[in-house]
Write a protein that holds these residues in place. Structure first.
Motif, mmCIF file in Angstrom:
data_model
loop_
_atom_site.group_PDB
_atom_site.id
_atom_site.type_symbol
_atom_site.label_atom_id
_atom_site.label_comp_id
_atom_site.label_asym_id
_atom_site.label_seq_id
_atom_site.Cartn_x
_atom_site.Cartn_y
_atom_site.Cartn_z
ATOM 1 N N ARG A 172 0.831 -1.208 0.000
ATOM 2 C CA ARG A 172 0.000 0.000 0.000
ATOM 3 C C ARG A 172 0.860 1.250 0.000
ATOM 4 O O ARG A 172 0.581 2.217 -0.715
ATOM 5 C CB ARG A 172 -0.902 -0.011 1.235
ATOM 6 N N GLN A 173 1.931 1.265 0.817
ATOM 7 C CA GLN A 173 2.829 2.426 0.844
ATOM 8 C C GLN A 173 3.475 2.666 -0.519
ATOM 9 O O GLN A 173 3.582 3.810 -0.975
ATOM 10 C CB GLN A 173 3.906 2.219 1.908
ATOM 11 N N LEU A 174 3.888 1.593 -1.171
ATOM 12 C CA LEU A 174 4.516 1.743 -2.483
ATOM 13 C C LEU A 174 3.537 2.290 -3.501
ATOM 14 O O LEU A 174 3.882 3.179 -4.303
ATOM 15 C CB LEU A 174 5.061 0.386 -2.938
ATOM 16 N N GLU A 175 2.297 1.793 -3.487
ATOM 17 C CA GLU A 175 1.295 2.259 -4.449
ATOM 18 C C GLU A 175 0.960 3.733 -4.219
ATOM 19 O O GLU A 175 0.853 4.513 -5.183
ATOM 20 C CB GLU A 175 0.039 1.399 -4.322
ATOM 21 N N ASN A 176 0.772 4.129 -2.960
ATOM 22 C CA ASN A 176 0.466 5.532 -2.679
ATOM 23 C C ASN A 176 1.622 6.444 -3.069
ATOM 24 O O ASN A 176 1.410 7.560 -3.561
ATOM 25 C CB ASN A 176 0.136 5.714 -1.203
ATOM 26 N N SER A 177 2.836 5.998 -2.845
ATOM 27 C CA SER A 177 3.997 6.814 -3.219
ATOM 28 C C SER A 177 4.101 6.939 -4.733
ATOM 29 O O SER A 177 4.385 8.028 -5.266
ATOM 30 C CB SER A 177 5.273 6.190 -2.653
ATOM 31 N N ARG A 178 3.864 5.859 -5.458
ATOM 32 C CA ARG A 178 3.952 5.899 -6.915
ATOM 33 C C ARG A 178 2.875 6.812 -7.514
ATOM 34 O O ARG A 178 3.141 7.564 -8.457
ATOM 35 C CB ARG A 178 3.825 4.485 -7.480
ATOM 36 N N ASN A 179 1.656 6.758 -6.961
ATOM 37 C CA ASN A 179 0.565 7.578 -7.497
ATOM 38 C C ASN A 179 0.779 9.062 -7.240
ATOM 39 O O ASN A 179 0.222 9.895 -7.960
ATOM 40 C CB ASN A 179 -0.760 7.142 -6.886
ATOM 41 N N ALA A 180 1.555 9.400 -6.196
ATOM 42 C CA ALA A 180 1.771 10.814 -5.879
ATOM 43 C C ALA A 180 2.903 11.440 -6.680
ATOM 44 O O ALA A 180 3.067 12.666 -6.654
ATOM 45 C CB ALA A 180 2.064 10.965 -4.380
ATOM 46 N N LEU A 181 3.673 10.656 -7.395
ATOM 47 C CA LEU A 181 4.813 11.197 -8.135
ATOM 48 C C LEU A 181 4.337 11.979 -9.357
ATOM 49 O O LEU A 181 3.412 11.543 -10.064
ATOM 50 C CB LEU A 181 5.738 10.066 -8.575
ATOM 51 N N PRO A 182 4.957 13.109 -9.651
ATOM 52 C CA PRO A 182 4.614 13.861 -10.875
ATOM 53 C C PRO A 182 5.024 13.091 -12.119
ATOM 54 O O PRO A 182 5.763 12.107 -12.061
ATOM 55 C CB PRO A 182 5.417 15.163 -10.715
ATOM 56 N N ALA A 183 4.561 13.552 -13.257
ATOM 57 C CA ALA A 183 4.941 12.940 -14.525
ATOM 58 C C ALA A 183 6.447 13.083 -14.722
ATOM 59 O O ALA A 183 7.030 14.139 -14.463
ATOM 60 C CB ALA A 183 4.177 13.603 -15.680
ATOM 61 N N GLY A 184 7.055 11.999 -15.167
ATOM 62 C CA GLY A 184 8.487 12.011 -15.390
ATOM 63 C C GLY A 184 9.299 11.465 -14.237
ATOM 64 O O GLY A 184 10.510 11.281 -14.366
ATOM 65 N N PHE A 185 8.676 11.164 -13.095
ATOM 66 C CA PHE A 185 9.353 10.578 -11.943
ATOM 67 C C PHE A 185 9.086 9.063 -11.941
ATOM 68 O O PHE A 185 7.934 8.632 -12.013
ATOM 69 C CB PHE A 185 8.841 11.188 -10.640
ATOM 70 N N VAL A 186 10.132 8.299 -11.848
ATOM 71 C CA VAL A 186 10.006 6.853 -11.895
ATOM 72 C C VAL A 186 10.793 6.247 -10.738
ATOM 73 O O VAL A 186 11.937 6.625 -10.486
ATOM 74 C CB VAL A 186 10.516 6.285 -13.239
ATOM 75 N N ILE A 187 10.168 5.281 -10.040
ATOM 76 C CA ILE A 187 10.846 4.582 -8.943
ATOM 77 C C ILE A 187 11.773 3.537 -9.532
ATOM 78 O O ILE A 187 11.339 2.617 -10.244
ATOM 79 C CB ILE A 187 9.812 3.935 -8.002
ATOM 80 N N VAL A 188 13.043 3.645 -9.216
ATOM 81 C CA VAL A 188 14.049 2.737 -9.769
ATOM 82 C C VAL A 188 14.672 1.839 -8.707
ATOM 83 O O VAL A 188 15.396 0.904 -9.055
ATOM 84 C CB VAL A 188 15.155 3.543 -10.488
ATOM 85 N N ALA A 189 14.427 2.118 -7.439
ATOM 86 C CA ALA A 189 14.978 1.302 -6.361
ATOM 87 C C ALA A 189 14.002 1.301 -5.196
ATOM 88 O O ALA A 189 13.313 2.305 -4.947
ATOM 89 C CB ALA A 189 16.340 1.835 -5.905
ATOM 90 N N LYS A 190 13.931 0.181 -4.498
ATOM 91 C CA LYS A 190 12.963 0.021 -3.409
ATOM 92 C C LYS A 190 13.700 -0.439 -2.146
ATOM 93 O O LYS A 190 14.342 -1.494 -2.141
ATOM 94 C CB LYS A 190 11.886 -0.988 -3.792
ATOM 95 N N PHE A 191 13.573 0.351 -1.083
ATOM 96 C CA PHE A 191 14.186 0.049 0.206
ATOM 97 C C PHE A 191 13.084 0.006 1.259
ATOM 98 O O PHE A 191 12.238 0.908 1.307
ATOM 99 C CB PHE A 191 15.226 1.112 0.590
#
Length: 530
Positions: A63-82
């Motif tokens: 859930r935390q990962l999904e909420n963080s991904r949805n809040a990112l502006p266009a052009g921001f991509v998650i490339v690493a997960k800690f």
């Protein structure tokens, strides 16, 4: 395709090859998916859940990962997960080194924990320029730790973003419009308020829990494993929802087999004044009559051996629940993940019920008497030493005290005579009220004390007039009889006359059990008196 090969000029040789490459670039740019055209800001995601018994990491982390991904502006991509499964109150030095995540099947590829994130952020070859989390409390629960992590990332040129605060691309260095600088004042104030609220929450919850547990204790419900000598009787939980989940509360009732053993242990300690190991040895001689504590199921360093030990006896004697009162907060729980060591709290920090809540196995008077034995017995043994170099054992060790300072006198030999001495140390006793009037060395010969004990036992304990003398002692507790007190040697005038350096006041803390605890010169009169 929008562009045809005829649109690109063709030449012979190298010029034709270069033209083909230019045409391919144009075609690739025109047909690239929109998400790849805007993927210009690599971001790392950081997640955290509390201890594995408080939350479900298989639900919380996705859930935390999904909420963080949805809040990112266009052009921001998650490339690493800690991410980590640990307390947010742990020290920074201890963060990110746990293994709790290995116990769950979490559908997120893990690149490491918070420690790995900070280490990569300091490197020149890091894969990201910003870090995003669902909320700032996922980084840490304490304001100090949270702001320290944020500062370390900022010093490395990495922005820390929070999904619930709203993400402005200008917050990332080089990602926003340089003509419109990022305004930090209001977002920083908002974040600090949230960090303060997060820390207030983790401080407020234990305080509320403390109050609830204190009330739970006053109501007489037991916490943890019932102490030796008692059985736990389950009662229905008063909260309906918890009762439906099978949760119960427990009250203590005496164990008909082990309850009398507890009483006997306290009598051994309070009356005979013997050590823990000596009590354990007595109990182990009759295991059927004195069953040892049940072993703990499973491994661990506290696995018991199925027999009485000194530590078993000490646990029984130190547990105030045997007095009938419910007591809580005797020990501070260890929190290795936060660097907190367990310890035994002082009695002033214990929480007692206002009145007895279960049947006592000993009175509070006996419990308090047993608890003070250790102070009187400090440095003493219950049995004669087995050291072959010891030529002699002092017969009255532990029992002889100096009346002025109430300190136990220690034995030593001068030629063939045994003496008991009281020698205060100015480094430790100079602040005591009796120090100025205390002689530097107070000594008394053992045979003088034994002679008085002989007369006391022969007349007061085994004599024909012992009942009459006892009645007189009760009526006149201050009366002396042949230089002895009503219980033992209170004032030994003979010693003062015959020994110039003898004590001006010698007191027996308690008469030795039996006939003078092995005093050979007193044994003969004792046998005749019987």
């Amino acid at each position: 395709m929008n562009t045809q090969p005829s649109d690109v000029s063709q030449t012979n040789g190298d010029s034709s090859e270069a033209g083909l490459l230019d045409w391919l670039r144009v075609v690739g740019d025109q047909n690239m998916p929109e998400t790849y055209q805007q993927a210009v800001v690599p971001v790392a995601w950081i997640g955290r859940t509390s201890t594995d018994d408080a939350q479900d990491p298989t639900l919380s982390l996705p859930r935390q990962l999904e909420n963080s991904r949805n809040a990112l502006p266009a052009g921001f991509v998650i490339v690493a997960k800690f991410y980590d499964i640990e307390s947010g109150r742990a020290n920074i030095e201890r963060r990110g080194n746990g293994t709790a995540h290995q116990q769950f099947d979490i559908p997120i590829a893990r690149d490491g924990g918070i420690a790995d994130l900070l280490a990569e952020a300091q490197g020149a070859d890091r894969r990201f320029v910003a870090v995003v989390c669902e909320s700032i409390e996922r980084v840490a629960r304490t304001t100090y730790s949270s702001t320290k992590i944020e500062f370390e990332l900022e010093q490395a040129g990495v922005a820390l973003l929070a999904a619930d605060e709203g993400i402005d691309p200008a917050a990332v260095p080089g990602a926003g419009d340089s003509a419109a600088p990022f305004r930090r004042a209001t977002p920083t104030l908002t974040r600090r308020i949230k960090q303060a609220i997060s820390e207030w929450y983790v401080l407020n919850m234990p305080e509320l829990s403390w109050g609830g547990t204190k009330t739970h204790t006053h109501q007489g419900f037991n916490i943890g494993k019932p102490p030796y000598g008692y059985l736990a009787v389950k009662t229905r939980h008063p909260v309906k929802n918890k009762a439906e989940l099978g949760k119960t509360k427990h009250r203590l009732v005496p164990d008909p087999v082990r309850g009398p053993v507890v009483t006997q242990i306290f009598l051994f300690r309070a009356l005979d004044r013997i050590g823990y190991q000596a009590i354990a040895d007595r109990l182990n001689r009759e295991p059927g009559r004195y069953p040892p504590p049940d072993p703990i199921i499973g491994g661990g360093r506290r696995r018991r051996v199925g027999a009485w030990t000194a530590s078993n006896v000490r646990e029984v004697l130190d547990n105030p629940k045997h007095t009938g009162y419910m007591v809580w907060n005797r020990r501070k729980r260890a929190r290795p993940e936060r660097g907190i060591r367990g310890k035994v709290n002082p009695p002033t920090a214990w929480v007692w019920s206002a009145r007895p809540t279960h049947e006592p196995l000993v009175t509070r008077e006996i419990f308090e008497a047993a608890s003070t034995v250790g102070r009187y017995r400090q440095g003493s043994r219950s049995e004669p030493t087995r050291n072959p170099q010891a030529n002699r054992t002092c017969l009255l060790r532990t029992y002889l005290r100096h009346a002025l300072c109430d300190r136990r006198m220690w034995g030593h030999n001068v030629r063939r005579n045994a003496y008991y001495r009281c020698t205060p140390d100015p480094r430790h006793h100079a602040n005591r009220p009796w120090f100025d009037t205390h002689r530097a060395h107070v000594t008394v010969r053992e045979d003088k004390i034994i002679a008085v004990l002989d007369r006391f036992f022969e007349r007061r304990i085994f004599g024909e007039a012992r009942a009459h003398l006892l009645a007189e002692s009760i009526d006149q507790p201050e009366r002396d009889n042949e230089g002895t007190g009503s219980t033992a040697v209170d004032r030994h005038r003979g010693c003062r006359r015959e020994e110039p350096g003898a004590s001006s006041g010698v007191r027996m803390s308690r008469l030795p059990p039996g006939s003078g605890r092995g005093c050979s010169s007193a044994s003969a009169p004792c046998r005749r008196g019987r």
